[in-house]
Design an enzyme around this catalytic site. Structure first.
Site, PDB file in Angstrom:
ATOM      1  N   ASN A   1       0.888  -1.208   0.072  1.00 28.08           N
ATOM      2  CA  ASN A   1      -0.166   0.048   0.034  1.00 28.08           C
ATOM      3  C   ASN A   1       0.885   1.297  -0.052  1.00 28.08           C
ATOM      4  O   ASN A   1       1.511   1.612   0.979  1.00 28.08           O
ATOM      5  CB  ASN A   1      -0.768   0.156   1.273  1.00 28.08           C
ATOM      6  CG  ASN A   1      -1.608   1.167   1.383  1.00 28.08           C
ATOM      7  OD1 ASN A   1      -1.818   2.208   0.577  1.00 28.08           O
ATOM      8  ND2 ASN A   1      -2.337   1.291   2.821  1.00 28.08           N
ATOM      9  N   TRP A   2       0.813   2.304  -1.126  1.00 26.62           N
ATOM     10  CA  TRP A   2       1.719   3.085  -1.330  1.00 26.62           C
ATOM     11  C   TRP A   2       1.431   4.168  -0.484  1.00 26.62           C
ATOM     12  O   TRP A   2       2.174   5.452  -0.422  1.00 26.62           O
ATOM     13  CB  TRP A   2       2.235   3.476  -2.739  1.00 26.62           C
ATOM     14  CG  TRP A   2       3.062   2.414  -3.495  1.00 26.62           C
ATOM     15  CD1 TRP A   2       3.898   1.140  -2.948  1.00 26.62           C
ATOM     16  CD2 TRP A   2       3.598   2.540  -4.816  1.00 26.62           C
ATOM     17  NE1 TRP A   2       4.323   0.706  -3.768  1.00 26.62           N
ATOM     18  CE2 TRP A   2       4.386   1.317  -4.805  1.00 26.62           C
ATOM     19  CE3 TRP A   2       3.098   3.359  -5.911  1.00 26.62           C
ATOM     20  CZ2 TRP A   2       4.932   1.050  -6.215  1.00 26.62           C
ATOM     21  CZ3 TRP A   2       3.592   2.865  -7.109  1.00 26.62           C
ATOM     22  CH2 TRP A   2       4.703   1.827  -7.183  1.00 26.62           C
ATOM     23  N   LYS A   3       0.139   4.327  -0.103  1.00 27.45           N
ATOM     24  CA  LYS A   3      -0.271   5.383   0.561  1.00 27.45           C
ATOM     25  C   LYS A   3      -0.326   6.524  -0.501  1.00 27.45           C
ATOM     26  O   LYS A   3      -0.383   6.635  -1.627  1.00 27.45           O
ATOM     27  CB  LYS A   3       0.109   5.519   1.871  1.00 27.45           C
ATOM     28  CG  LYS A   3       0.036   4.369   2.647  1.00 27.45           C
ATOM     29  CD  LYS A   3       0.125   4.397   4.155  1.00 27.45           C
ATOM     30  CE  LYS A   3      -0.061   3.115   4.920  1.00 27.45           C
ATOM     31  NZ  LYS A   3       0.473   3.180   6.364  1.00 27.45           N
TER      32      LYS A   3
ATOM     33  N   HIS B   1      -9.402   1.105   5.683  1.00 30.19           N
ATOM     34  CA  HIS B   1      -7.903   1.359   6.350  1.00 30.19           C
ATOM     35  C   HIS B   1      -8.194   2.228   7.510  1.00 30.19           C
ATOM     36  O   HIS B   1      -8.889   3.007   7.451  1.00 30.19           O
ATOM     37  CB  HIS B   1      -7.064   1.651   5.193  1.00 30.19           C
ATOM     38  CG  HIS B   1      -5.722   1.797   5.589  1.00 30.19           C
ATOM     39  ND1 HIS B   1      -4.867   2.684   6.258  1.00 30.19           N
ATOM     40  CD2 HIS B   1      -4.611   0.884   5.509  1.00 30.19           C
ATOM     41  CE1 HIS B   1      -3.634   2.435   6.677  1.00 30.19           C
ATOM     42  NE2 HIS B   1      -3.484   1.166   6.282  1.00 30.19           N
TER      43      HIS B   1
ATOM     44  N   GLU C   1      -6.418   4.681   8.310  1.00 23.49           N
ATOM     45  CA  GLU C   1      -6.255   6.046   7.945  1.00 23.49           C
ATOM     46  C   GLU C   1      -7.359   6.746   7.673  1.00 23.49           C
ATOM     47  O   GLU C   1      -7.936   7.652   8.385  1.00 23.49           O
ATOM     48  CB  GLU C   1      -4.964   6.253   7.274  1.00 23.49           C
ATOM     49  CG  GLU C   1      -3.637   5.835   8.082  1.00 23.49           C
ATOM     50  CD  GLU C   1      -2.521   5.551   7.074  1.00 23.49           C
ATOM     51  OE1 GLU C   1      -2.693   5.465   5.928  1.00 23.49           O
ATOM     52  OE2 GLU C   1      -1.624   4.875   7.902  1.00 23.49           O
TER      53      GLU C   1
ATOM     54  N   GLU D   1      -5.034  -5.552  10.920  1.00 17.58           N
ATOM     55  CA  GLU D   1      -3.902  -4.389  10.885  1.00 17.58           C
ATOM     56  C   GLU D   1      -4.312  -3.766  12.323  1.00 17.58           C
ATOM     57  O   GLU D   1      -4.869  -2.763  12.243  1.00 17.58           O
ATOM     58  CB  GLU D   1      -3.901  -3.583  10.006  1.00 17.58           C
ATOM     59  CG  GLU D   1      -3.963  -4.044   8.565  1.00 17.58           C
ATOM     60  CD  GLU D   1      -3.192  -3.016   7.653  1.00 17.58           C
ATOM     61  OE1 GLU D   1      -2.075  -2.935   7.231  1.00 17.58           O
ATOM     62  OE2 GLU D   1      -3.920  -2.027   7.362  1.00 17.58           O
TER      63      GLU D   1
ATOM     64  N   GLY E   1       3.016   1.801  11.087  1.00 17.42           N
ATOM     65  CA  GLY E   1       3.781   2.895  10.723  1.00 17.42           C
ATOM     66  C   GLY E   1       4.716   3.277  11.838  1.00 17.42           C
ATOM     67  O   GLY E   1       5.337   4.291  12.061  1.00 17.42           O
TER      68      GLY E   1
ATOM     69  N   SER F   1       3.818  -2.663  10.256  1.00 20.43           N
ATOM     70  CA  SER F   1       5.312  -2.785  10.189  1.00 20.43           C
ATOM     71  C   SER F   1       5.818  -4.131   9.710  1.00 20.43           C
ATOM     72  O   SER F   1       6.741  -4.648  10.574  1.00 20.43           O
ATOM     73  CB  SER F   1       5.801  -2.460  11.744  1.00 20.43           C
ATOM     74  OG  SER F   1       5.461  -1.206  12.132  1.00 20.43           O
TER      75      SER F   1
ATOM     76  N   GLY G   1       2.743  -1.278   4.251  1.00 23.05           N
ATOM     77  CA  GLY G   1       2.930  -0.074   4.099  1.00 23.05           C
ATOM     78  C   GLY G   1       4.268   0.737   3.640  1.00 23.05           C
ATOM     79  O   GLY G   1       4.773   0.386   2.539  1.00 23.05           O
ATOM     80  N   GLY G   2       5.088   1.081   4.696  1.00 22.48           N
ATOM     81  CA  GLY G   2       6.331   1.793   4.582  1.00 22.48           C
ATOM     82  C   GLY G   2       7.440   0.891   3.955  1.00 22.48           C
ATOM     83  O   GLY G   2       8.104   1.340   2.907  1.00 22.48           O
TER      84      GLY G   2
HETATM   85  P1  PGA Z   1       3.160  -0.211   7.817  1.00 23.71           P
HETATM   86  O1  PGA Z   1       1.642   0.050   7.055  1.00 23.71           O
HETATM   87  O2  PGA Z   1       3.480  -1.268   6.981  1.00 23.71           O
HETATM   88  O3  PGA Z   1       3.842   1.303   7.208  1.00 23.71           O
HETATM   89  O4  PGA Z   1       2.980  -0.242   9.262  1.00 23.71           O
HETATM   90  C1  PGA Z   1       0.747  -0.809   6.991  1.00 23.71           C
HETATM   91  C2  PGA Z   1      -0.445  -0.411   6.439  1.00 23.71           C
HETATM   92  O5  PGA Z   1      -1.033   0.801   6.709  1.00 23.71           O
HETATM   93  O6  PGA Z   1      -1.312  -0.805   5.663  1.00 23.71           O
END
Ligand code: PGA
Length: 244
Positions: free
Chosen positions: A9-11, A97, A99, A166, A172, A205, A226-227
């Protein structure tokens, strides 16, 4: 047989030019053999979807959106509909998600409408669920996740979706949920959704250092990253996981 889904997920990262540079480096690192083991998915921002659709053509990498609206069209400023995504060969849609749940107050009801419409239009929803730090400390994690799963999946076909567990405190933050605990929650979710085909990912993470252990767990069928998906070498190592 559940085929793992490894999704990045590149956000809100990656211009079209950066996406091109990324894919030039990423695709040779994963080769073609991964298809026999897992599905690989990238969720770019909406602005890079058309470029990415050209860049993944000829590879077995699938595309996901980071959200999707429930209507096909209409006066919904800032939203994107399922049919707009299908035009770019998008196969999956992340919904719920943490966020958008946190920053835009997305409700379980809205998330459910997005998931139902995604399926109706031929997209596979990746429904995200997970508890906050405080909810875990108060002993409410299981109850919160159960509510998110039950409301989020109402009227959906469980054979045609992915759930991403998650824990919000692990997103993150660099704090990964212990693999055994992530597996326990994933198996609990599986007991609430009686479908032998349900794919359940872990997210929060995920990195090259913990992917092998996570993918060795009995009830974890992939990851939502994500990251670490922003660096082609890291994400390729995650795709090329080696279960213990
Ligand atoms: P992260 O994000 O790997 O940076 O913790 C995961 C996500 O939000 O799907």
């Amino acid at each position: 047989m559940r085929k793992p889904v490894i999704a990045g997920n590149w956000k809100m990262h990656m211009t079209c030019a950066q996406a091109k540079e990324y894919m030039d480096s990423f695709l040779p690192l994963i080769g073609n053999d991964f298809q026999t083991r897992c599905n690989v998915v990238i969720a770019p921002p909406f602005t890079a979807i058309s470029t990415m659709s050209r860049l993944v053509a000829g590879s077995s990498v699938d595309l996901s959106s980071q959200n999707v609206h429930w209507e096909e069209q209409g006066a919904f400023t800032a939203e994107v509909s399922p049919i707009m995504l299908l035009e770019h060969n998008v196969k999956y849609a992340i919904v719920g998600h943490s966020e958008p749940r946190k920053y835009f107050s997305e409700s379980d009801e809205q998330i459910n409408k997005r998931a139902v419409s995604a399926q109706k239009n031929g997209l596979v929803p990746i429904v995200c669920v997970g508890e906050t730090d405080e909810q875990r400390e108060r002993g409410e994690a299981e109850r919160v996740i159960r509510r998110q799963v039950e409301q989020g999946l109402e009227r959906t076909d469980p054979d045609n979706l992915v759930i991403a567990y998650e824990p919000i405190w692990a997103i993150g933050t660099g704090k990964t949920c212990a693999a055994t605990e992530a597996n326990r929650i994933c198996s609990l979710i599986r007991s609430w959704v009686p479908s032998p085909n349900l794919v359940i990912q872990y997210g929060g993470s995920v990195k090259p250092e913990n992917i092998d252990e996570l993918m060795s767990m009995s009830d974890i069928d992939g990851v939502l990253v994500g990251g670490s998906s922003l660096d082609p070498k890291s994400f390729a190592r995650i795709v090329n996981y080696m279960p213990n």
